[in-house]
Design an enzyme around this catalytic site. Structure first.
Site, PDB file in Angstrom:
ATOM      1  N   ASP A  63       0.626  -1.256  -0.310  1.00 41.42           N
ATOM      2  CA  ASP A  63      -0.247   0.175  -0.214  1.00 41.42           C
ATOM      3  C   ASP A  63       0.896   1.423   0.127  1.00 41.42           C
ATOM      4  O   ASP A  63       2.455   0.998   0.079  1.00 41.42           O
ATOM      5  CB  ASP A  63      -0.937   0.412   0.863  1.00 41.42           C
ATOM      6  CG  ASP A  63      -2.045   0.693   1.183  1.00 41.42           C
ATOM      7  OD1 ASP A  63      -2.638   1.405  -0.111  1.00 41.42           O
ATOM      8  OD2 ASP A  63      -2.894   0.365   1.983  1.00 41.42           O
TER       9      ASP A  63
ATOM     10  N   ASP B  89     -10.972   1.851  -3.901  1.00 39.49           N
ATOM     11  CA  ASP B  89     -11.670   1.784  -2.085  1.00 39.49           C
ATOM     12  C   ASP B  89     -12.548   1.506  -2.442  1.00 39.49           C
ATOM     13  O   ASP B  89     -13.459   1.010  -2.024  1.00 39.49           O
ATOM     14  CB  ASP B  89     -10.769   2.059  -1.311  1.00 39.49           C
ATOM     15  CG  ASP B  89      -9.451   2.040  -1.001  1.00 39.49           C
ATOM     16  OD1 ASP B  89      -8.937   0.873  -1.156  1.00 39.49           O
ATOM     17  OD2 ASP B  89      -8.979   2.851   0.151  1.00 39.49           O
TER      18      ASP B  89
END
Ligand code: DGJ
Length: 679
Positions: A433, A503
């Site tokens: 990430d 997301d």
């Protein structure tokens, strides 16, 4: 490569870049895809600033003596296999540029990049250092960009290119995308069509600031220049050193964007993505199920649920680390990569072991480039972060970025992954990430004369880390994530197996995001998870997620027996079609931008799978398929119904492609998945 005297052509399938060397050594462009120029009107191919060229330059250099002009002439060219290098040198200065090309056989895909060498006695400052330059010819030309924001990535926006300069760029330094992906399409003659017309694609393999410019020149032609964004990033090339710019992947088709994407997907599977022909597992992620609140017992209970539903891999997300500052939220602990003894008192090792005992693989989340100020790492090394002196430190998601231009920090970031993976060989999957971008570009390490080098030095170090992790831990699959789809370039993908595109997991929006990614990434590389975002019907969630690499991100323990039964059968359905989806050829049939019904299909080894979605009520209307054999009879069977029909409709390929498959009226959240197999 084809040569004839002073001409050469770089050829991949229907895509040809024709070049000519003038008597004075200037490199000119005779053709680019379908466009041809008369010899005496051929535009310059890689124009440099300061000696006659007054438009956007591919190269701008300040030589060691302060001369701001460059005059590049061809010295020679070499060719070996699919590679061609054209060597250029300044007419006066010992300053050289090699233009590199790699033509991928048959696909209409050509990689293009440059290597710039300083043979002068002092430093040369590069104010522009593009990977690729081309004249796309006269219009009308239509540019499509893929723009957005967090949880809203890769929206298509198409416009006609007009007079002046059109720039698509990013200035984020540590990733390419937050507001605009590092890819574009250009179609000629009219807006891009799936099935016909000339179109180009461009995609830059660079996980940092990039710049694509399109300039309509007053005397005709559209100059496209692509590469690292030189804004605030002048590069100081020391004597005797060189800079290799990232690859711009050009693709061309005369059959519309459908063929363009299929060729790019093949290119990505075979040249960029790791293990691009190996089918991916069905994954359960705990992020939306638990966020930071979990403990060992909770995670192990999710293993049971995952296995029960037929999943194959478990990913433990953010929150597993931090001792002095436990990672109980995004405000602390980042950088302290020791297991949180409160959440996981028996250490990390029990988790892969227990997952394996239940027949699951185990994966782990990392964000190795970042640090919370509230962490032991920051307390020990406040000078390791990217920030400006004399300015208040600006946080995003309560975190700062580690300055990878500092070799000590690079070594640390590598060790974050390497230490954990070595100690836990049972970890076979990593989510990598990167949850913020640079807003205050400053490095304690680089010193006052080299601050503008930070973004390039950062990304170069990042690739050294990623390449090393891939080489040292080849059995570990990697998902590239960056607060959703921020790191979605072909170079980052060469270290990874897939991307987390967004997301946003509400299927109503996700349909658009997946559609956007599908132009440049094959389904195998796009992770789609079923969640409870939007509380949409489970069938709709699965049917949308199934058109890529399927996973779930839910607390499966909370599902009712009926819901569990549905998930079990949907996952079994996916396993029956995943080879076709993940390895297949994509046909985008009906765009979500055109109306509430959208559809796509994949073909593979003579079989096909089609997906149809309704984001609102739609009338009954046939769905015209593509990519089938006209003469072949096919059995078409709907999958994923509570009572799947035992018998299938039989139609020929030409019936399915011309009259279409009858689709009844659909209500909002309606969806169908059809398996199409030879009768
Ligand atoms: C952002 C990612 O996109 C999410 O999926 C999740 O991994 C969080 N980061 C964790 O902090």
């Amino acid at each position: 490569m084809i040569e004839c005297g002073t001409c050469l052509a770089i050829v991949s399938g229907k895509f040809q870049i024709g070049l000519k060397v003038e008597g004075d050594g200037k490199l000119r462009q005779l053709s680019f895809g379908p466009q041809r120029w008369e010899e005496d009107k051929a535009p310059e191919f890689f124009p440099s600033y300061g000696d006659g060229w007054i438009y956007e330059p591919a190269l701008a250099a300040v030589h060691h003596d302060g001369n701001v002009s460059t005059d590049l002439r061809v010295v020679s060219w070499t060719s070996e296999g699919d590679r061609t290098v054209i060597h250029l040198k300044d007419a006066v200065y010992p300053f050289e540029v090699d233009l590199h090309f790699r033509a991928i056989p048959n696909l209409g895909v050509i990689e293009s990049w440059s290597v710039i060498r300083n043979g002068e006695s002092g430093t040369v400052r590069l104010d522009a250092y593009a990977s690729a330059s081309a004249d796309l010819g006269d219009g009308p030309l239509f540019l499509t960009q893929f723009h957005g924001d967090w949880a809203d990535e890769a929206n298509l926006y198409e416009e006609r290119l007009g007079p002046g300069l059109k720039v698509l760029d990013s200035k984020l330094a540590v990733r390419a995308h937050q507001f605009r992906a590092p890819w574009f399409l250009v179609s000629r003659g009219g807006p891009a069509s799936e099935t016909e017309g000339d179109c180009f694609a461009g995609s830059l393999g660079w996980s940092g600031s990039y710049r694509f410019s399109f300039e309509m020149l007053p005397k005709g032609g559209m100059r496209a220049i692509a590469g690292i964004n030189p804004f605030g990033a002048a590069y100081h090339l020391e004597p005797g050193t060189s800079l290799e710019t990232p690859r711009l992947v050009w693709a061309y088709s005369d059959q519309g964007t459908g063929e363009l994407s299929r060729n790019l997907h093949t290119y990505v599977r075979e040249n960029s993505l790791r293990d691009g022909n190996r089918v991916r597992a069905v994954l359960l992620n705990n992020w939306e199920a638990t966020y930071f609140s979990f403990d060992e017992a909770k995670i192990i209970s999710l293993f049971d649920g995952a296995r029960d539903l037929g999943m194959e891999l478990f990913l433990l997300d953010d929150g597993w680390f931090g001792e002095k500052h436990p990672r109980d939220g995004d405000w602390q602990g980042l950088g302290d990569w020791m297991v949180d003894p409160k959440k996981l008192p028996n250490g990390l090792g029990v988790l892969p072991a227990s997952a394996m005992a239940k027949g699951l693989r185990f994966g782990l989340w990392f964000e190795p480039e970042m640090v919370n100020p509230k962490s032991a790492l920051f307390e020990d090394h406040p000078d390791w972060v990217i920030r400006q002196p004399n300015r208040e430190m600006e946080l995003q998601r309560s975190q700062m970025i580690l300055d990878l231009s500092n070799p000590e920090v690079e070594a640390f970031a590598y060790s974050v992954l390497d230490d954990v993976l070595r100690a836990n060989p049972g970890i076979t999957y990593v989510k990598w990430d990167c949850n913020r971008y640079v807003t205050q570009p400053g490095s304690y390490y680089l010193g006052s004369g080299r601050q503008s080098q930070l973004s390039v030095a950062y990304v170069q170090a990042l690739y050294r880390i990623m390449d090393r992790v891939a080489a040292e831990h080849p059995h570990v699959e990697i998902m590239m994530c960056s607060g959703g789809g921020g790191r979605v370039d072909y170079r980052a993908m060469s270290c990874a197996h897939e991307v987390w595109p967004s997301d946003m997991t509400d299927p109503m929006r996700r349909i658009f995001i997946q559609w956007g990614f599908s132009y440049f990434f094959p389904a195998i590389a796009v992770a789609n998870h079923v969640t409870r975002w939007g509380e949409r019907p489970l069938k709709f969630c699965f049917d949308v997620a199934m058109s890529g690499r399927l996973g779930m991100d839910v607390d499966v323990d909370k599902f009712s027996p009926e819901e569990k039964a549905y998930c079990r059968s949907a996952i079994a359905t996916y396993k029956s079609i995943r080879e076709t989806v993940q390895l297949g050829e994509l046909y985008r049939l009906e765009s979500p931008y055109a109306g509430p019904r959208s559809a796509l299909m994949y073909t593979h080894n003579g079989q096909a799978v089609a997906f149809v979605y309704a984001r609102g009520g739609v009338e009954a209307a046939p769905l015209r398929l593509r990519g089938l054999s006209a003469e072949q009879a096919y059995n078409v069977r709907e999958l994923g119904l509570e009572n799947e029909p035992a018998t299938a409709v039989t139609l020929t390929g030409s019936e399915l492609m011309e009259q279409g498959l009858p689709i009844p009226a659909m209500a909002e959240f309606g969806s169908h998945v059809f398996a199409i197999v030879p009768a």
